[in-house]
Write a protein that holds these residues in place. Sequence first.
Motif, mmCIF file in Angstrom:
data_model
loop_
_atom_site.group_PDB
_atom_site.id
_atom_site.type_symbol
_atom_site.label_atom_id
_atom_site.label_comp_id
_atom_site.label_asym_id
_atom_site.label_seq_id
_atom_site.Cartn_x
_atom_site.Cartn_y
_atom_site.Cartn_z
ATOM 1 N N UNK A 129 0.896 -1.264 0.037
ATOM 2 C CA UNK A 129 -0.061 -0.064 0.012
ATOM 3 C C UNK A 129 1.007 1.160 0.256
ATOM 4 N N UNK A 130 0.431 2.444 -0.190
ATOM 5 C CA UNK A 130 1.060 3.691 -0.407
ATOM 6 C C UNK A 130 1.646 4.178 0.837
ATOM 7 N N UNK A 131 1.176 3.675 1.933
ATOM 8 C CA UNK A 131 1.807 4.586 3.396
ATOM 9 C C UNK A 131 3.492 3.942 3.635
ATOM 10 N N UNK A 132 3.830 2.981 3.243
ATOM 11 C CA UNK A 132 5.037 2.435 3.495
ATOM 12 C C UNK A 132 6.083 3.039 2.889
ATOM 13 N N UNK A 133 5.898 3.358 1.419
ATOM 14 C CA UNK A 133 6.984 4.150 0.580
ATOM 15 C C UNK A 133 7.036 5.373 0.984
ATOM 16 N N UNK A 134 5.658 6.066 1.470
ATOM 17 C CA UNK A 134 5.856 7.480 2.115
ATOM 18 C C UNK A 134 6.379 7.529 3.101
ATOM 19 N N UNK A 135 6.061 6.557 4.156
ATOM 20 C CA UNK A 135 6.603 6.539 5.630
ATOM 21 C C UNK A 135 8.264 6.496 5.521
ATOM 22 N N UNK A 136 8.633 5.652 4.647
ATOM 23 C CA UNK A 136 10.249 5.622 4.565
ATOM 24 C C UNK A 136 10.783 6.698 3.538
ATOM 25 N N UNK A 137 9.970 7.524 3.000
ATOM 26 C CA UNK A 137 10.838 8.557 2.382
ATOM 27 C C UNK A 137 11.317 8.121 0.998
ATOM 28 N N UNK A 138 10.757 6.990 0.368
ATOM 29 C CA UNK A 138 11.604 6.495 -0.714
ATOM 30 C C UNK A 138 11.357 7.323 -1.868
ATOM 31 N N UNK A 139 9.947 8.023 -2.194
ATOM 32 C CA UNK A 139 9.738 8.862 -3.076
ATOM 33 C C UNK A 139 10.537 10.180 -3.092
ATOM 34 N N UNK A 140 10.647 10.617 -1.774
ATOM 35 C CA UNK A 140 11.248 11.881 -1.314
ATOM 36 C C UNK A 140 12.961 11.544 -1.825
ATOM 37 N N UNK A 141 13.449 10.421 -1.761
ATOM 38 C CA UNK A 141 14.593 10.289 -2.034
ATOM 39 C C UNK A 141 14.936 9.946 -3.364
ATOM 40 N N UNK A 142 13.971 9.592 -4.281
ATOM 41 C CA UNK A 142 14.072 9.344 -5.544
ATOM 42 C C UNK A 142 13.854 10.970 -6.249
ATOM 43 N N UNK A 143 13.042 11.772 -5.417
ATOM 44 C CA UNK A 143 12.976 13.146 -6.084
ATOM 45 C C UNK A 143 14.202 13.717 -5.878
ATOM 46 N N UNK A 144 14.908 13.565 -4.814
ATOM 47 C CA UNK A 144 16.159 14.405 -4.567
ATOM 48 C C UNK A 144 17.264 13.648 -5.642
ATOM 49 N N UNK A 145 17.329 12.560 -6.003
ATOM 50 C CA UNK A 145 18.084 12.014 -6.884
ATOM 51 C C UNK A 145 18.038 12.726 -8.204
ATOM 52 N N UNK A 146 16.491 12.904 -8.523
ATOM 53 C CA UNK A 146 16.187 13.730 -9.766
ATOM 54 C C UNK A 146 16.569 14.981 -9.694
ATOM 55 N N UNK A 147 16.832 15.832 -8.698
ATOM 56 C CA UNK A 147 16.963 17.231 -8.460
ATOM 57 C C UNK A 147 18.654 17.105 -8.530
ATOM 58 N N UNK A 148 19.271 16.296 -8.207
ATOM 59 C CA UNK A 148 20.828 15.784 -8.202
ATOM 60 C C UNK A 148 21.048 15.780 -9.873
ATOM 61 N N UNK A 149 20.320 15.037 -10.655
ATOM 62 C CA UNK A 149 20.522 14.878 -12.014
ATOM 63 C C UNK A 149 20.391 16.320 -12.678
ATOM 64 N N UNK A 150 19.232 17.005 -12.392
ATOM 65 C CA UNK A 150 19.164 18.275 -13.031
ATOM 66 C C UNK A 150 20.288 19.151 -12.786
ATOM 67 N N UNK A 151 20.653 19.177 -11.732
ATOM 68 C CA UNK A 151 21.797 20.012 -11.200
ATOM 69 C C UNK A 151 23.240 19.234 -10.880
ATOM 70 N N UNK A 152 23.772 18.703 -11.891
ATOM 71 C CA UNK A 152 24.995 17.879 -11.613
ATOM 72 C C UNK A 152 26.012 18.889 -11.357
ATOM 73 N N UNK A 153 27.053 18.417 -10.625
ATOM 74 C CA UNK A 153 28.221 19.479 -10.518
ATOM 75 C C UNK A 153 28.876 19.746 -11.494
ATOM 76 N N UNK A 154 29.316 21.127 -11.411
ATOM 77 C CA UNK A 154 29.849 21.924 -12.568
ATOM 78 C C UNK A 154 31.166 22.247 -12.153
ATOM 79 N N UNK A 155 31.957 22.631 -13.031
ATOM 80 C CA UNK A 155 33.331 22.774 -12.806
ATOM 81 C C UNK A 155 33.454 24.267 -11.799
ATOM 82 N N UNK A 156 32.562 24.967 -11.637
ATOM 83 C CA UNK A 156 32.751 26.226 -10.938
ATOM 84 C C UNK A 156 32.256 25.982 -9.351
#
Length: 145
Positions: A118-145
């Motif tokens: 059910x939806x409660x477990x992945x929400x309680x364990x912040x799995x989708x939040x972690x996935x979203x954080x990884x997407x944000x890292x992908x959108x803003x990868x490290x630059x040389x500056x």
Amino acid sequence: MSDSASRAFDRWALRYARHYARWALGAAFLSGIASRFGLWGTGRGYGTFANFVKYTAQVNRFMPARTIPFLAWAATAAEFTLGLALLLPLRGRAARIVALGSAALLAVFGLAMAISFGPKEPLDYSVFSASAAALLVALHPASDT
């Protein structure tokens, strides 16, 4: 705050938020690996790989039983590889690929949890939040500056 000071703060915040997200995601993946091999000690986390395989069967209860050992080892290999790569100072395309792989792995895990428990477990364990954080890292990868 002036416009130039605001822009400087935004650059500083983005740089350190990106590092924080990468390190937190990488540490979380590697902590899961440590747990399934008993490195956190007795009674902490999975404790053994056999217990992790049982949990993998629960999360993937919609999959045939014969696929569970493969899924457990595949998840372990992916989490180990991505966890280490997130901690490395990768830049550009490599950093983006690692972050996208992390986001995808976490999204698949979250969806499997939601289907099985059910939806409660992945929400309680912040799995989708972690996935979203990884997407944000992908959108803003490290630059040389």
